[in-house]
Write a protein that holds these residues in place. Structure first.
Motif, mmCIF file in Angstrom:
data_model
loop_
_atom_site.group_PDB
_atom_site.id
_atom_site.type_symbol
_atom_site.label_atom_id
_atom_site.label_comp_id
_atom_site.label_asym_id
_atom_site.label_seq_id
_atom_site.Cartn_x
_atom_site.Cartn_y
_atom_site.Cartn_z
ATOM 1 N N LEU A 484 0.832 -1.203 0.000
ATOM 2 C CA LEU A 484 0.000 0.000 0.000
ATOM 3 C C LEU A 484 0.868 1.256 0.000
ATOM 4 O O LEU A 484 0.540 2.256 -0.681
ATOM 5 N N ASP A 485 1.963 1.211 0.734
ATOM 6 C CA ASP A 485 2.887 2.365 0.711
ATOM 7 C C ASP A 485 3.434 2.593 -0.696
ATOM 8 O O ASP A 485 3.601 3.740 -1.144
ATOM 9 N N TYR A 486 3.728 1.505 -1.419
ATOM 10 C CA TYR A 486 4.202 1.623 -2.796
ATOM 11 C C TYR A 486 3.148 2.305 -3.666
ATOM 12 O O TYR A 486 3.460 3.207 -4.465
ATOM 13 N N LEU A 487 1.891 1.920 -3.543
ATOM 14 C CA LEU A 487 0.825 2.512 -4.350
ATOM 15 C C LEU A 487 0.665 3.996 -4.055
ATOM 16 O O LEU A 487 0.289 4.778 -4.947
ATOM 17 N N ARG A 488 0.961 4.388 -2.819
ATOM 18 C CA ARG A 488 0.759 5.781 -2.432
ATOM 19 C C ARG A 488 1.970 6.669 -2.737
ATOM 20 O O ARG A 488 1.843 7.907 -2.744
ATOM 21 N N THR A 489 3.106 6.067 -3.007
ATOM 22 C CA THR A 489 4.320 6.874 -3.216
ATOM 23 C C THR A 489 4.921 6.729 -4.607
ATOM 24 O O THR A 489 5.811 7.518 -4.976
ATOM 25 N N ALA A 490 4.455 5.749 -5.388
ATOM 26 C CA ALA A 490 5.043 5.530 -6.722
ATOM 27 C C ALA A 490 4.766 6.732 -7.636
ATOM 28 O O ALA A 490 3.717 7.369 -7.553
ATOM 29 N N LYS A 491 5.702 7.007 -8.518
ATOM 30 C CA LYS A 491 5.568 8.098 -9.489
ATOM 31 C C LYS A 491 5.766 7.542 -10.887
ATOM 32 O O LYS A 491 6.677 6.742 -11.119
ATOM 33 N N ALA A 492 4.916 7.986 -11.804
ATOM 34 C CA ALA A 492 4.976 7.467 -13.176
ATOM 35 C C ALA A 492 6.317 7.771 -13.820
ATOM 36 O O ALA A 492 6.859 6.952 -14.581
ATOM 37 N N GLU A 493 6.873 8.942 -13.541
ATOM 38 C CA GLU A 493 8.122 9.333 -14.201
ATOM 39 C C GLU A 493 9.321 8.504 -13.753
ATOM 40 O O GLU A 493 10.371 8.523 -14.403
ATOM 41 N N ASP A 494 9.159 7.775 -12.617
ATOM 42 C CA ASP A 494 10.259 6.928 -12.156
ATOM 43 C C ASP A 494 10.300 5.585 -12.888
ATOM 44 O O ASP A 494 11.227 4.795 -12.677
ATOM 45 N N ILE A 495 9.304 5.353 -13.724
ATOM 46 C CA ILE A 495 9.212 4.073 -14.426
ATOM 47 C C ILE A 495 9.542 4.310 -15.891
ATOM 48 O O ILE A 495 9.041 5.268 -16.504
ATOM 49 N N PRO A 496 10.367 3.482 -16.493
ATOM 50 C CA PRO A 496 10.700 3.658 -17.919
ATOM 51 C C PRO A 496 9.422 3.714 -18.757
ATOM 52 O O PRO A 496 8.470 2.956 -18.505
ATOM 53 N N PRO A 497 9.356 4.615 -19.770
ATOM 54 C CA PRO A 497 8.139 4.754 -20.589
ATOM 55 C C PRO A 497 7.657 3.438 -21.179
ATOM 56 O O PRO A 497 6.441 3.194 -21.242
ATOM 57 N N ALA A 498 8.559 2.568 -21.557
ATOM 58 C CA ALA A 498 8.144 1.311 -22.186
ATOM 59 C C ALA A 498 7.450 0.377 -21.213
ATOM 60 O O ALA A 498 6.718 -0.533 -21.635
ATOM 61 N N PHE A 524 -1.185 8.078 -12.898
ATOM 62 C CA PHE A 524 -0.863 7.720 -14.278
ATOM 63 C C PHE A 524 -1.843 8.347 -15.272
ATOM 64 O O PHE A 524 -2.001 7.848 -16.394
ATOM 65 N N ALA A 525 -2.474 9.454 -14.878
ATOM 66 C CA ALA A 525 -3.463 10.077 -15.764
ATOM 67 C C ALA A 525 -2.824 10.542 -17.080
ATOM 68 O O ALA A 525 -3.464 10.514 -18.143
ATOM 69 N N ALA A 526 -1.570 10.945 -17.050
ATOM 70 C CA ALA A 526 -0.919 11.462 -18.257
ATOM 71 C C ALA A 526 -0.325 10.358 -19.127
ATOM 72 O O ALA A 526 0.242 10.649 -20.195
ATOM 73 N N LEU A 527 -0.461 9.117 -18.716
ATOM 74 C CA LEU A 527 0.116 8.018 -19.487
ATOM 75 C C LEU A 527 -0.565 7.897 -20.848
ATOM 76 O O LEU A 527 -1.788 7.865 -20.950
ATOM 77 N N ASN A 528 0.248 7.830 -21.913
ATOM 78 C CA ASN A 528 -0.273 7.646 -23.265
ATOM 79 C C ASN A 528 -0.275 6.143 -23.569
ATOM 80 O O ASN A 528 0.780 5.542 -23.770
ATOM 81 N N PRO A 529 -1.460 5.509 -23.591
ATOM 82 C CA PRO A 529 -1.502 4.056 -23.798
ATOM 83 C C PRO A 529 -1.065 3.644 -25.199
ATOM 84 O O PRO A 529 -0.827 2.463 -25.444
ATOM 85 N N ALA A 530 -0.952 4.613 -26.133
ATOM 86 C CA ALA A 530 -0.543 4.273 -27.500
ATOM 87 C C ALA A 530 0.961 4.314 -27.678
ATOM 88 O O ALA A 530 1.466 4.062 -28.780
ATOM 89 N N SER A 531 1.704 4.626 -26.608
ATOM 90 C CA SER A 531 3.150 4.734 -26.741
ATOM 91 C C SER A 531 3.810 3.391 -27.029
ATOM 92 O O SER A 531 4.953 3.343 -27.483
ATOM 93 N N ASP A 532 3.081 2.289 -26.782
ATOM 94 C CA ASP A 532 3.654 0.973 -27.091
ATOM 95 C C ASP A 532 3.345 0.543 -28.521
ATOM 96 O O ASP A 532 3.611 -0.599 -28.906
ATOM 97 N N GLY A 533 2.733 1.438 -29.313
ATOM 98 C CA GLY A 533 2.412 1.133 -30.697
ATOM 99 C C GLY A 533 1.034 0.581 -30.900
ATOM 100 O O GLY A 533 0.618 0.327 -32.033
ATOM 101 N N SER A 534 0.272 0.405 -29.815
ATOM 102 C CA SER A 534 -1.091 -0.122 -29.906
ATOM 103 C C SER A 534 -2.015 0.859 -29.208
ATOM 104 O O SER A 534 -1.775 1.252 -28.057
ATOM 105 N N ALA A 535 -3.091 1.288 -29.905
ATOM 106 C CA ALA A 535 -3.990 2.291 -29.349
ATOM 107 C C ALA A 535 -4.724 1.740 -28.141
ATOM 108 O O ALA A 535 -5.178 0.592 -28.119
#
Length: 575
Positions: A484-498, A524-535
């Motif tokens: 639960l601490d991980y879910l509350r502190t994780a940041k999208a930018e700390d994870i590789p885009p892929a 993760f609201a700003a995550l672009n789900p099409a960045s992996d090549g699939s919409a």
């Protein structure tokens, strides 16, 4: 010598005849020993023969017993036994004798002292005396020989009893603080016989003397002497007898067993208290950070602690299967490509097959899959499921409870107090109950069976009070707090885009079950789900044209609300 014994016999006869029949019978000391005859006492026979000639000295074992009533009411007994060389004689002195159909007379022996080749041993209701070749002396005191009755007192003792070999001759004397002793009675022979002793008389000095020839193995010589009232304190003791009175008597053996039972109960209580404290502490004490994002080369992927699945998390933490546990499982099955979720106009949501259940699914996951999409159904709308009525969730919850036991997070199903320890306690109780019944109707000491039965009840009670969560389960609870601490502190930018879409999706079911859905969607609201090549998201349809997850973040909670409503209605309908 003959004239002396003749005078003594005459005195005894005068005492008996002047006392009358009632006196000859002797006042009863409460309940009496079995088969004591009530007819008038006959004049004792003399031992020197009709012609006044002396009897030849005995060749076998002999015993001379001196009885003395002390001022405190105790009876001092001195037995002087002579056994021919090379032989052994054992006497088993009973300390509990029948005093009627419903009670026993109980004596207590103590202060046992031996001289010569004699040994003594107190065993339960017997004083066992062993005499070997030669002359030996045993002295002991007896409590319980004096009883009040009908304005007088009576002293009673088995002068001889339980010898394992014949006695050629037994002589005894009885002395009390008062010389006014009457009546005097003596019975000999097997227990239950009415045979009189060879001689029993009160001499001119106020001493009772008795003799008995040819005492056979097992014979008793029972002496009863009347005393004036208040001569000494009465101390006769009587105990109720019968099947249950004797079978459930408290003995040294049962005392030891119940002492061990007490130790067992105290130790068990402390163990249960410690386990409950440890279990409560696991729910409030954090274990520290938990690494759920693992790196494999240049890729990052999600791995839950101890392999726990979203549907298992809630049950491990609160010990119950809730609606949210099933909802999180549905999302997880979609994330793992077993189901396809899609938003359709309505608004409504479609649940469709993507891959069939395989060996990688747990039983509870397969139950969720088949409950939503039974055989022959490839897709269904959430609104249609609700319109058709309730879903049968019993198979799902049963499988979830069984699963946490299989994973060894719980020692028994958390929805029941019955586990292996409970059945063990029931088995011990049944064994104790059977043992109690058998001992009651056979050898006694039925309290041993009672102790075993109580131990069984204690085990069953401990099973109900012990937390079902195991040490491994307690560790997992702490790791879930770290998750639960991980879910509350994780940041999208700390994870590789892929890896962002995969990490976001795999973590989402855990956010659902732990009540952190909105924060995780916002992260993760700003995550672009099409960045992996699939919409769009690979497991959720209807938003393929979106270039981020903002609209998904506002619509997905509505799907969870609709699914939770369907499951909640099913739970209520099944009650």
């Amino acid at each position: 010598m003959s004239s002396k014994w003749g005078a003594a016999a005459a005195v005894a006869a005068w005492v008996v005849l002047s006392a009358g029949p009632a006196a000859a019978q002797g006042p009863s000391a409460g309940p009496v020993l079995p088969n004591a005859p009530s007819e008038q006492v006959k004049k004792p026979q003399q031992l020197n023969g009709e012609n006044g000639q002396n009897v030849q000295p005995p060749e076998g074992a002999t015993a001379d017993v001196a009885l003395k009533v002390l001022r405190d009411g105790s009876l001092e007994v001195t037995e002087k036994v002579t056994v021919p060389g090379g032989r052994q004689l054992i006497s088993r002195v009973p300390l509990r004798v029948s005093a009627g159909d419903d009670q026993d007379r109980v004596f207590e022996a103590g202060n046992v002292k031996t001289e010569g080749a004699a040994t003594s041993r107190l065993t339960g209701d017997q004083l066992v005396l062993t005499f070997t070749g030669g002359t030996s002396t045993v002295t002991y005191t007896v409590d319980g020989a004096i009883a009040d009755q009908s304005g007088r007192q009576q002293a009673r003792w088995q002068v001889a009893s339980g010898f394992d070999a014949p006695l050629d001759k037994l002589t005894a004397s009885f002395l009390a603080p008062s010389p006014r002793l009457s009546p005097v009675d003596c019975f000999a022979g097997p227990i239950g016989s009415n045979q009189r002793c060879t001689l029993a008389e009160l001499d001119h000095t106020g001493v009772v003397r008795l003799e008995q020839n040819d005492v056979q193995p097992g014979d008793r010589v029972d002496l009863l002497v009347g005393l004036p009232a208040n001569t000494v304190p009465a101390n006769a003791k009587f105990a109720e007898v019968g099947l249950f009175a004797t079978a459930f008597a408290f003995t040294p053996l049962t005392g030891v067993v119940f002492a061990l039972l007490l130790v067992f109960l105290v130790a068990g209580g402390l163990f249960v208290q410690r386990r409950r404290k440890e279990d409560a502490g696991a729910l409030t004490t954090a274990t520290g950070p938990v690494e759920v994002l693992l790196r494999d080369g240049d890729r990052l992927f999600f791995a839950s602690p101890d392999g726990v699945l979203p549907g298992q998390v809630g049950t491990v933490v609160d010990e119950t299967v809730d609606v949210v546990d099933i909802s999180a499982t549905v999302v997880d099955l979609a994330v793992r490509n077993y189901l396809w979720l899609a938003e359709v106009p309505g608004p409504d949501w479609q649940i469709a097959r993507r891959n069939p259940p395989d060996e990688h699914l747990h039983d509870f996951e397969r139950a969720v899959y088949e409950t939503l999409l039974p055989a022959g159904t490839d897709a269904v709308l959430v609104s249609r499921l609700r319109a058709h009525g309730r879903l049968d969730l019993r198979k799902i919850s049963d499988a979830m409870y069984a699963d946490v036991v299989t994973k060894r997070w719980f020692s028994r199903r958390p929805d029941t107090a019955r586990g292996r320890l409970t059945w063990l306690g029931a088995g011990i109780f049944a064994l104790g109950a059977v043992a109690t019944a058998v001992l009651t109707f056979t050898i006694g000491d039925a309290l041993l069976g009672v102790a075993v039965a109580l131990a069984g009840l204690a085990v069953a009670a401990a099973a109900a009070l012990l937390p079902s969560r195991t040490a491994r389960g307690r560790v997992l609870v702490g790791q879930v707090r770290g998750l639960l601490d991980y879910l509350r502190t994780a940041k999208a930018e700390d994870i590789p885009p892929a890896d962002r879409e995969m990490v976001f999706s795999r973590s989402l079911p855990y956010a659902v079950v732990l009540g952190d859905t909105e924060r995780w969607l916002g992260t993760f609201a700003a995550l672009n789900p099409a960045s992996d090549g699939s919409a769009g998201l690979y497991w959720y349809g209807g938003m393929e044209s979106d270039h981020d997850l903002r609209r998904f973040g506002t619509h997905f909670p509505s799907f969870l609300t609709a699914l939770d409503g369907l499951l909640t209605a099913s739970v209520r309908a099944s009650r």
